[in-house]
Design an enzyme around this catalytic site. Structure first.
Site, PDB file in Angstrom:
ATOM      1  N   CYS A  50       0.850  -1.186   0.000  1.00 57.66           N
ATOM      2  CA  CYS A  50       0.000   0.000   0.000  1.00 57.66           C
ATOM      3  C   CYS A  50       0.891   1.243   0.000  1.00 57.66           C
ATOM      4  O   CYS A  50       1.782   1.367   0.842  1.00 57.66           O
ATOM      5  CB  CYS A  50      -0.878  -0.021   1.240  1.00 57.66           C
ATOM      6  SG  CYS A  50      -1.846   1.488   1.444  1.00 57.66           S
ATOM      7  N   CYS A  53       0.227   3.207   3.608  1.00 59.44           N
ATOM      8  CA  CYS A  53       0.709   2.780   4.927  1.00 59.44           C
ATOM      9  C   CYS A  53       1.790   1.715   4.862  1.00 59.44           C
ATOM     10  O   CYS A  53       2.343   1.334   5.890  1.00 59.44           O
ATOM     11  CB  CYS A  53      -0.460   2.278   5.775  1.00 59.44           C
ATOM     12  SG  CYS A  53      -1.117   0.693   5.227  1.00 59.44           S
ATOM     13  N   CYS A 101      -5.202   1.074   6.351  1.00 53.53           N
ATOM     14  CA  CYS A 101      -5.378   2.534   6.366  1.00 53.53           C
ATOM     15  C   CYS A 101      -6.652   2.968   5.668  1.00 53.53           C
ATOM     16  O   CYS A 101      -7.006   4.135   5.697  1.00 53.53           O
ATOM     17  CB  CYS A 101      -4.171   3.238   5.749  1.00 53.53           C
ATOM     18  SG  CYS A 101      -4.041   3.058   3.958  1.00 53.53           S
ATOM     19  N   CYS A 121      -8.411  -5.114  -9.988  1.00 54.68           N
ATOM     20  CA  CYS A 121      -7.945  -4.086 -10.904  1.00 54.68           C
ATOM     21  C   CYS A 121      -7.465  -2.896 -10.067  1.00 54.68           C
ATOM     22  O   CYS A 121      -8.273  -2.153  -9.526  1.00 54.68           O
ATOM     23  CB  CYS A 121      -9.108  -3.697 -11.816  1.00 54.68           C
ATOM     24  SG  CYS A 121      -8.655  -2.528 -13.090  1.00 54.68           S
TER      25      CYS A 121
END
Ligand code: ZN
Length: 136
Positions: A50, A53, A101, A121
């Site tokens: 991510c 985070c 997050c 996606c």
């Protein structure tokens, strides 16, 4: 270095830590233009994280070429993402966000390859990539 209060960060704090493109996707449910992410062509072994985070989300082993122009995966890591139903634009789609997050990542569609039949996606802007260390 990642604090556990990521869910409570304000937009102002996110704005300071993310690029405008990352902020648009992660915090404003934006969608990047297809074909713009360098992660589309990422073929190395490693972990997709991510961008908000740092949580690990997808292994390169579950990435596939969907032809859509967005990085696509058939399976997230266990408990890495959560989904909600998104009825924007008169369509019913399943939105995918980071379980940690809450950052918006993309959508999941039921037209992916085996074994899951799912196509996650993802916006490349919402992801970072950490290649596996080559073995000595
Ligand atoms: Zn996150």
């Amino acid at each position: 270095m990642v604090d556990d209060d990521v869910k409570h960060k304000t937009d102002e704090i996110w704005r300071e830590t993310l690029t405008p493109e990352q902020f648009h996707v992660l915090r404003e449910h934006g969608t990047e233009r297809p074909g713009t992410s360098p992660l589309n062509a990422e073929k190395r072994s490693g972990m997709f994280r991510c961008a908000g985070c740092g949580q690990e989300l997808f292994s390169s082993e579950t990435k596939f070429e969907s032809g859509t122009g967005w990085p696509s995966f058939f399976q997230p890591l266990e408990r890495a993402v959560e989904t909600t139903v998104d009825r924007k634009f008169g369509m019913t789609r399943t939105e995918v966000h980071c379980a940690r997050c809450g950052g918006h990542l993309g959508h999941v569609f039921p037209d992916g390859p085996r074994p899951t039949g799912l196509r996650y996606c993802m916006n490349g802007a919402a992801l970072g990539f950490a290649p596996e260390e080559p073995e000595e």
